[in-house]
Design an enzyme around this catalytic site. Structure first.
Site, PDB file in Angstrom:
ATOM      1  N   CYS A   1       0.844  -1.205   0.000  1.00  0.00           N
ATOM      2  CA  CYS A   1       0.000   0.000   0.000  1.00  0.00           C
ATOM      3  C   CYS A   1       0.873   1.247   0.000  1.00  0.00           C
ATOM      4  O   CYS A   1       1.397   1.652   1.039  1.00  0.00           O
ATOM      5  CB  CYS A   1      -0.924  -0.013   1.221  1.00  0.00           C
ATOM      6  SG  CYS A   1      -2.012   1.423   1.315  1.00  0.00           S
TER       7      CYS A   1
ATOM      8  N   CYS B   1      -0.376   4.118   2.127  1.00  0.00           N
ATOM      9  CA  CYS B   1      -0.230   3.863   3.566  1.00  0.00           C
ATOM     10  C   CYS B   1       1.201   4.119   4.026  1.00  0.00           C
ATOM     11  O   CYS B   1       1.432   4.714   5.089  1.00  0.00           O
ATOM     12  CB  CYS B   1      -0.583   2.416   3.901  1.00  0.00           C
ATOM     13  SG  CYS B   1      -2.216   1.868   3.393  1.00  0.00           S
ATOM     14  N   ASP B   2       2.180   3.648   3.249  1.00  0.00           N
ATOM     15  CA  ASP B   2       3.557   3.577   3.738  1.00  0.00           C
ATOM     16  C   ASP B   2       4.556   4.447   2.984  1.00  0.00           C
ATOM     17  O   ASP B   2       5.721   4.530   3.379  1.00  0.00           O
ATOM     18  CB  ASP B   2       4.039   2.118   3.675  1.00  0.00           C
ATOM     19  CG  ASP B   2       3.174   1.195   4.522  1.00  0.00           C
ATOM     20  OD1 ASP B   2       2.694   1.637   5.574  1.00  0.00           O
ATOM     21  OD2 ASP B   2       2.967   0.023   4.121  1.00  0.00           O
TER      22      ASP B   2
END
Length: 306
Positions: A133, A136-137
């Protein structure tokens, strides 16, 4: 046989959000989760993009918090694996590995799992440079060199997104052209700090405690070592919809089709989160889906009180 107003299958953000809203609506509700609270988010080191946590929150902690919050409003949680679900008719039957339940409504929140590369150390380094992701990261690797694996819309969108954060982005694709829409593919090709490796596959992820480099086999150039600190795998996801594949309408890719109220093709059956056909799979959207599904289930029960 235990009887409920609502049975929720899956204990990720969608499931617990649905449980919270269902219980607050006065529904007798049980959530069935085969492993632990939080689902995939519990395997994430730090969740930074969920509103209300300015410093971020550890994935396992977030899972425990949504569990505690939902239980405070009366949600019953059972850690059981669902073996079968009969969803037709007014009374739905759920069979787990240790019990049988009936419910007037069911909310499907089984999620989806990222398709993996299948190379050594991929699982060990997940969360330490291996990610599925980018949104997300990606921020953890600001100013670093990273790689994206894949050639579809998600991979190309991830590469463009990461190019705004990272020093350099390698895009590794096993074919000689992208499968993504022309517009987003062109943005990748035009990226000043994006290098595309065509006809290439990752053969090894190197690093003991974190990703240090990738071994890439190129069809025409041979093996190459990329000194990256992260690899973002975007080769598709696999919806966990097998449980209901012969009962509700699925998309060609296997996701559950719903309307705006999260209702599936069966009356009284809803789906929320990553298992459904949606444009964005994030914690915040999964939680919203769960809230909508539970509210729709409550409205359904009010109009079908008989």
């Amino acid at each position: 046989m235990a009887q409920y107003d609502c049975v929720i299958i899956g204990g990720g953000p969608a499931g617990f959000s649905a449980g919270l809203y269902a219980c607050r609506a006065g529904l007798k509700t049980v959530l069935l989760e085969e492993m632990f609270a939080g689902g995939q988010i519990a395997t994430t080191h730090l969740l930074e993009n969920y509103p209300g946590f300015p410093q971020g929150v550890a994935g396992p902690d977030f899972g425990n918090l949504i569990l505690e919050q939902a239980q405070r409003f009366g949600l019953e949680v059972r850690y059981e694996s669902v073996q079968s679900a009969q969803l037709q008719g007014g009374s739905k039957k759920i069979v787990t590995d240790s019990s049988e339940l009936t419910a007037r409504t069911v909310i499907l929140c089984m999620g989806a799992e990222p398709r993996k590369l299948g190379v050594e150390r991929e699982d060990e380094l997940r969360g330490s440079g291996v990610s599925y992701c980018a949104t997300c990261d990606g921020a953890f690797f600001r100013g670093k060199e990273v790689a994206v694996v894949g050639g579809g819309d998600t991979a190309c969108e991830d590469a463009v997104y990461l190019s705004r954060l990272a020093k350099k982005v390698y895009v590794i694709h096993r074919r000689d052209s992208f499968r993504a829409a022309a517009a987003v593919a062109q943005r990748v090709k035009d990226g000043d700090n994006i290098e595309i490796l065509w006809d290439s596959q990752v053969t090894d992820i190197k690093g003991e405690k974190r990703v240090e480099s990738l071994a890439v086999q190129q069809k025409h150039e041979g093996e190459r070592d990329l000194p990256v600190e992260a690899v973002f795998v975007a080769v598709g996801t696999i919806p966990r919809s097998a449980l209901v594949k012969d009962q509700v309408t699925l998309t060609e890719a296997g996701y559950i089709a719903t309307d705006a109220k999260m209702q599936t093709s069966l009356e009284g059956v809803y789906a929320a989160g990553d298992v459904r056909d949606t444009v964005l799979r994030q914690v915040v959207t999964a939680a919203a889906d769960g809230a909508i599904a539970a509210t729709a289930a409550s409205e359904y029960l009010m109009t079908h009180s008989g």
